[in-house]
Design an enzyme around this catalytic site. Structure first.
Site, PDB file in Angstrom:
ATOM      1  N   LEU A  26      58.260   0.779  77.470  1.00  0.00           N
ATOM      2  CA  LEU A  26      57.065   0.536  78.263  1.00  0.00           C
ATOM      3  C   LEU A  26      57.456   0.041  79.652  1.00  0.00           C
ATOM      4  CD1 LEU A  26      54.784  -1.270  75.643  1.00  0.00           C
ATOM      5  CD2 LEU A  26      54.897   1.170  76.198  1.00  0.00           C
ATOM      6  N   GLY A  32      62.927  -3.557  69.349  1.00  0.00           N
ATOM      7  CA  GLY A  32      62.949  -4.886  69.937  1.00  0.00           C
ATOM      8  C   GLY A  32      62.317  -4.854  71.308  1.00  0.00           C
ATOM      9  N   GLY A  33      61.755  -5.987  71.741  1.00  0.00           N
ATOM     10  CA  GLY A  33      61.134  -6.031  73.060  1.00  0.00           C
ATOM     11  C   GLY A  33      60.035  -4.986  73.164  1.00  0.00           C
ATOM     12  N   ASP A  34      60.101  -4.186  74.222  1.00  0.00           N
ATOM     13  CA  ASP A  34      59.082  -3.149  74.442  1.00  0.00           C
ATOM     14  C   ASP A  34      59.653  -1.762  74.193  1.00  0.00           C
ATOM     15  OD1 ASP A  34      60.833  -3.126  76.553  1.00  0.00           O
ATOM     16  OD2 ASP A  34      59.313  -3.045  78.123  1.00  0.00           O
ATOM     17  N   GLU A  35      60.666  -1.666  73.341  1.00  0.00           N
ATOM     18  CA  GLU A  35      61.326  -0.398  73.054  1.00  0.00           C
ATOM     19  C   GLU A  35      60.923   0.118  71.669  1.00  0.00           C
ATOM     20  OE1 GLU A  35      65.439  -0.955  75.645  1.00  0.00           O
ATOM     21  OE2 GLU A  35      65.459  -1.311  73.482  1.00  0.00           O
TER      22      GLU A  35
END
Length: 777
Positions: free
Chosen positions: A365, A405-408
């Site tokens: 994102l 993880g995160g925005d992945e």
């Protein structure tokens, strides 16, 4: 003091009854079987007495009874037996009433048998046999009724008509002695029956304790499918009381829910005559919820006949929860990296078998960090959950959506007919993720960069495929974001070069081939050398020098950031401590070392810094750790706790690139900052028309209000230095005063500075190539 008679009697009663059995504890199914048996025995004995009387020459006719004077006894006998049998068969009556009736009936049979045989001594044994039979109820009411009836029968008849009770003349002539003797035998029989009864209760209590202590649900089922016993764990599984399960059909009581086509394991066990462990089964609770269980069953045999089974049910709810937790992302419920790799391995196997094409789509994102920083982490988490829902809705049922993880996010698409199908899916994902998000009344707009790799070789490596998709995604970001890029041969070559560079970088750190250079920081008024900033540089044999920013980026991508950071910190601390020791108080230098966001998130950073300070001998207050403003905007408890742990060591903390962020300055009140280092972008245009002059002035005013020092970084021109002097900035760093140099060159500068009085540093200091003490323009 008055004696509490009631309490005393209660204690006395408790002492006297403690050795006695409790009574009335037979399970319903056991009681039912015994009651049916004893009722049948009563009926059979009544019929047999008619035959016995006939064979004894005492046929029960009204004329014969009248002639023998036994009419009354016969009438009483038949009334008692008929009433007892009738009461025993009425199911709506309480157990105690029905068992008491059977007990009276059985003792009446014994009494009448004694009567019609003329009181033969051998027949009196029947009385004691019936007493033992009645004790099978293991209940006080029938037992006491039977014992009382026997005692009353012997006392009354032994006193009134002893010749009808005792055939032996000696016994009939001394009825009192004989009755007492019989009552003593009756007492002994009672003791024996009670003892056996007590031991049976104890064994049953132990068995119940073991069953109830078992974590698995356990129940017994007879060949007709009725539950004969159930433990507390099984009752808890189905939301019912154990006693309400006993006697019911096991299908109806437990609500078995088996996968389609799978038979009930209990019924299968009965038919097979052996245990059949079964998974995929569920028990339906009273509230309608299904509980996943694993079932095992054991057959009970008696002389080659199946008498029932014992089945166990293990609750799989927690196991399934842990399995799901291990394979799914906690925030979004999507598959995690582990499950994705498992599905990827299956996809490669299917490619080998079916010759289909598959693809990995790596989605990141864009602008998500901006949303997180401006709207908060809770809003960011909700946006990620909505993104996960959109991805699920946009893919096919058999595709795998995972969060790395995160925005992945990574999507695995299998069974593709052609490579063109991949682009259709990629565009659908891009469109779904780029629609505005509404979170708590706010509208957030993000785009998505998608990198994909298509594969049809079953020998492909899963890690390599993920790396390819990741590389393509980064290419999409480099080309402007909000686009789809496909991994190709040019990217493959770039990836191979990158991997080679990463390997060489790891070797360079291990072999101390990464150099630490030092850029002096000086006081603008007076020119005193105040501190040095440690800057890592890698002189690559083919690529030339790789600067600090590129090294830090490479370190973060290769998980070497902690190794590089500790290496730079240890090297620089030893060097500055050596300079301080060699040049004394005139070289009271401080050391500035940059730490990255991954290092700050590492809970062991404070311990590592403490160890380096102890080994090098550098005073903690002469070490300044510089953290980027973006790292501080990640205002998590772990970040704040890490900064506070560092501050407790006594080191100084500085905000690097201050002003480059565009979030709230509230973090300055939450974290223990000592120094603000003005971002180079403002210093670069400080001697030119624009807003930089006002921004730097505001930063200086803010720092004075908060009691913080300010360092101007990137001072490369005389005009910048003059503007900073006008604004009252005291500490400066930049090529106008001194470029970064190796330790030997900087030590020469320190020695020269110690040997001569301070000078006005408003003019440029010598570069690394100029000898110390050279004149400066």
């Amino acid at each position: 003091m008055p004696v509490d008679v009631g309490a005393t009697l209660q204690r006395l009663r408790a002492v006297l009854t403690r050795p006695l059995p409790e009574g009335g504890r037979l399970p319903d199914d056991v009681w039912s079987r015994r009651h049916r048996g004893l009722t049948l025995l009563l009926a059979v004995q009544a019929a047999a007495l008619v035959v016995t009387a006939e064979l004894a020459g005492s046929a029960i006719t009204w004329q014969h009874l009248a002639s023998e004077g036994t009419t009354g006894a016969a009438i009483v006998f038949w009334i008692v037996v008929a009433s007892a049998t009738t009461i025993a068969l009425i199911e709506r009556l309480r157990r105690a009433v029905r068992t008491g009736a059977v007990a009276i009936g059985l003792i009446a049979c014994s009494a009448y048998l004694v009567h019609i045989t003329g009181g033969l001594s051998e027949v009196h044994l029947h009385v004691f046999v019936m007493l033992a039979v009645v004790s099978l109820y293991q209940d006080w009411l029938p037992f006491l009724a039977a014992s009382g009836a026997i005692a009353l029968h012997h006392l009354v008849l032994g006193t009134v008509v002893p010749q009808r009770l005792f055939a032996d003349p000696a016994s009939a002539d001394a009825p009192g002695r004989t009755v007492v003797l019989y009552l003593l035998f009756l007492g002994a029989a009672n003791v024996a029956s009670i003892l056996a009864w007590r031991l049976g209760e104890r064994d049953r209590a132990r068995a119940d304790l073991v069953l109830d202590a078992t974590a698995d649900g356990v129940h017994g089922v007879d060949p007709q499918g009725r539950i004969t016993f159930a433990n507390a764990a099984l009752a808890k599984l189905v939301g019912e009381r154990p006693e309400r399960l006993v006697g019911r059909d096991h299908h109806e009581a437990l609500g078995h829910v088996a996968p389609e086509g799978q038979p009930c394991p209990v019924c299968t066990t009965v038919r097979a005559g052996r245990g059949v462990p079964t998974g995929g089964l569920a028990l339906r609770r009273r509230d309608g919820r299904d509980v996943p269980v694993e079932c095992g069953a054991t057959v009970l045999w008696d002389k080659g006949v199946v008498t029932g089974i014992v089945a166990t049910f293990r609750d799989l709810t927690e196991r399934e929860r842990l399995q799901r937790q291990a394979l799914h992302d906690e925030l979004t419920g999507l598959a995690n990296r582990t499950l994705l790799r498992a599905h990827l391995a299956q996809a490669l196997a299917r490619i080998d078998r079916d010759r289909h094409t598959a693809a990995l789509l790596f989605c990141d994102l864009d602008q998500f960090k901006d949303v997180n920083d401006t709207l908060g982490h809770a809003t960011g988490d909700e946006l990620l959950r909505q993104a996960a829902d959109r991805l699920r809705a946009a893919v096919r049922a058999h595709d795998t959506v995972s969060r790395m993880g995160g925005d992945e996010f990574v999507v695995l698409c299998t069974d593709l007919e052609s490579r063109a199908d991949v682009m259709v899916i990629a565009e659908r994902l891009q469109q779904a993720l780029s629609e505005p998000y509404e979170v708590e009344g706010l509208i957030a707009n993000v785009s998505v960069s998608v990198g994909l790799t298509v594969f049809d070789d079953p020998r492909a490596n899963a890690d390599a495929l993920l790396e390819e998709a990741d590389t393509a995604m980064y290419r999409a970001k480099e080309l402007g974001r909000d686009r789809v890029e496909i991994f190709d041969e040019s990217l493959r070559a770039q990836t191979e070069r990158r991997q080679q560079l990463e390997t060489e970088f790891a070797d360079a750190i291990a072999e101390s081939a990464v150099e630490v250079r030092y850029q002096p920081r000086v006081e603008l008024t007076g020119g005193r050398l105040d501190a040095v900033a440690a800057i890592p540089v890698w002189p690559h044999p083919e690529r030339g020098e790789l600067p600090a920013e590129e090294l830090l980026g490479l370190a973060e991508e290769t998980a070497l950031v902690d190794t590089l950071g500790r290496y730079v910190l240890a090297t620089a601390c030893r060097q500055v401590a050596s300079w301080r020791e060699h040049h004394g108080q005139r070289a009271d230098l401080a050391l500035a070392v940059r730490i990255t966001r991954p290092q700050l998130r590492d809970g062991g950073l404070a311990d590592a810094v403490a160890q380096v300070l102890a080994e090098s001998g550098l005073p903690p207050d002469r070490l300044c750790l510089e953290i980027s403003e973006h790292a501080l905007l990640d205002d998590t408890p772990a970040t704040v706790d890490g900064l506070r742990a560092l501050k407790r060591l006594g080191v100084m903390l500085a905000v690097d690139d201050f002003g480059a962020g565009w979030s709230s300055l509230a973090y300055l009140t939450r974290v223990p900052i000592d120094v603000l280092k003005v971002d180079r972008s403002f210093i670069a245009t400080l001697d030119q028309p624009g807003d930089s002059h006002a921004i730097v002035a505001a930063t200086l005013g803010l720092s004075r209000s908060l009691g913080l020092e300010v360092v101007a970084d990137g001072v490369d021109r005389p005009g910048q230095a003059a503007a900073l002097r006008e604004l009252g900035c005291q500490l400066v760093q930049g090529d106008h005063f001194a470029t970064a140099a190796d330790s030997r060159t900087v030590e020469e500068r320190i020695a020269a500075a110690v040997a001569r009085p301070p000078r006005d540093p408003s003019h440029r200091a010598p570069t690394a190539s100029e000898p110390p003490g050279s004149p400066t323009p």
